[in-house]
Scaffold this active site. Structure first.
Site, PDB file in Angstrom:
ATOM      1  N   GLN A 119     -10.348  83.926 -18.264  1.00 46.96           N
ATOM      2  CA  GLN A 119      -9.399  84.348 -19.297  1.00 46.96           C
ATOM      3  C   GLN A 119      -8.989  85.800 -19.078  1.00 46.96           C
ATOM      4  OE1 GLN A 119      -8.039  82.275 -21.511  1.00 46.96           O
ATOM      5  NE2 GLN A 119      -6.819  83.857 -22.487  1.00 46.96           N
TER       6      GLN A 119
ATOM      7  N   LYS B  11      -9.310  76.063 -25.849  1.00 42.13           N
ATOM      8  CA  LYS B  11      -9.258  75.357 -24.569  1.00 42.13           C
ATOM      9  C   LYS B  11     -10.496  74.473 -24.406  1.00 42.13           C
ATOM     10  CE  LYS B  11      -6.425  78.925 -22.381  1.00 42.13           C
ATOM     11  NZ  LYS B  11      -6.310  80.071 -21.474  1.00 42.13           N
TER      12      LYS B  11
ATOM     13  N   ASP C  75      -5.090  77.545 -13.171  1.00 46.01           N
ATOM     14  CA  ASP C  75      -4.169  78.457 -13.854  1.00 46.01           C
ATOM     15  C   ASP C  75      -2.948  78.760 -12.976  1.00 46.01           C
ATOM     16  OD1 ASP C  75      -4.510  79.437 -16.463  1.00 46.01           O
ATOM     17  OD2 ASP C  75      -6.250  80.638 -15.887  1.00 46.01           O
TER      18      ASP C  75
END
Ligand code: GUN
Length: 311
Positions: free
Chosen positions: A112, A68, A135
């Site tokens: 994450q 990412k 997200d």
């Protein structure tokens, strides 16, 4: 982009499925994001920034986060990397989120998942400012998604919708079967596919670990999305001939002949499913690259909004 595949020598099964090239679609999407970033910088001087928080040392999470960060850099964005040890306390992690929430150069925040044991992921996610929740995991964004309001869509489900579009799938009236009910993939996907929308309007069945006789449902699917987190969940005999199959699984399967000692496998038994399906995503090179591309899109959208734009 499609490419035809021939006979698979290993299994002697003829592959009928055309592969859905997630890598190519992601590259196209990332090029568009990169152009958008350059335009934003030229117009406003703003460089989109993403706070990327990794707690602990899970190897798979580390490699996702690295991918990412590389993609952000390649698109001309800034990544603010936060690496924390597995012993980090809830209070310390919440303090990091508060700092990123308050930082005007950070337009998006990604924590994450999964977090190490002992940390309350729900509370951490809830602490993220909804306007920085690229997200799409906060209760505000999930609620807006379910209500059909403008919001950040979660990256993997959003990437799956784009792949279905790329595959020419007509979701309207189709029977879509989703295998797996995670909050990150299965449940949002089931919701998005059932929305009244050009990429929705499907009749959706959501299967999970407590579903008896899974094959009974998967065999009815025009569109089959497998996000169970277990290799071999779906085999060819469980797939309707001509179905479009999206394999969301990314499983590390030990392989002493591979350089890294493991091989990536999806949740589908690739050879047997490819012999029956009309279109299929490979692993790797299917859903994974699209998750990253959607993250970049959301980060650009957050930065444009923060800069006073309408995107
Ligand atoms: N873990 C697995 N997928 C994801 C994702 O899309 N975002 C975050 N933050 N963590 C994940």
């Amino acid at each position: 982009m499609w490419y035809a595949v021939g006979v698979n020598r290993e299994s002697e099964q003829t592959m009928k499925a055309e592969l859905i090239d997630g890598k190519a679609l992601a590259a196209e999407t990332r090029a568009k994001v990169k152009a958008g970033v350059a335009e934003l910088k030229a117009k406003t001087g703003v460089t989109p920034g993403l706070g990327v928080v990794l707690v602990g040392d899970d190897p798979a999470s580390r490699s996702y986060v690295t991918a990412k960060e590389r993609a952000l850099e390649e698109a001309g964005m800034r990544s603010v990397d936060v690496r924390l040890g597995a012993e980090t306390t809830q209070e310390e992690l919440l303090a990091v989120i508060a700092r990123l929430n308050a930082d005007p150069q950070v337009h998006g925040i990604l924590v994450q998942l999964p977090l190490p044991r002992g940390l309350d992921a729900d509370a951490v996610i809830e602490a993220i400012a909804p306007e920085k929740d690229v997200d799409g995991f906060t209760p505000i964004n999930v609620g807006k998604m379910i209500l059909g309001q403008d919001c950040f869509l979660p990256c993997t489900p959003h990437g799956v919708l784009r792949l279905l579009g790329q595959a020419g799938a007509n979701t309207r009236g189709a029977h879509a079967v989703v295998v797996g009910r995670s909050a990150i993939v299965g449940r949002p996907l089931a919701n998005l596919l059932s929305r009244k929308a050009p990429d929705g309007d499907a009749t959706v069945t959501l299967c999970h670990s407590a579903t008896p006789d899974l094959a009974r449902f998967t065999r009815e699917a025009d569109i089959l999305i497998v996000a169970a987190g277990r290799p071999g969940t779906v085999t060819g005999d469980m797939v309707k001939p001509g179905a479009i199959v999206i394999d969301v699984g990314v499983n590390r399967v030990p392989d002493p002949t591979a350089q890294r000692g493991y091989r990536l496998r999806g949740d589908c038994d690739f050879e047997s499913v490819a012999a029956v399906a009309s279109r299929l995503t490979p692993v790797p090179g299917g859903v994974g690259p699209m998750t990253i591309a959607m993250l970049l899109e959301n980060t650009l959208k957050a930065a444009v909004r923060a800069a006073g734009g309408a995107s």
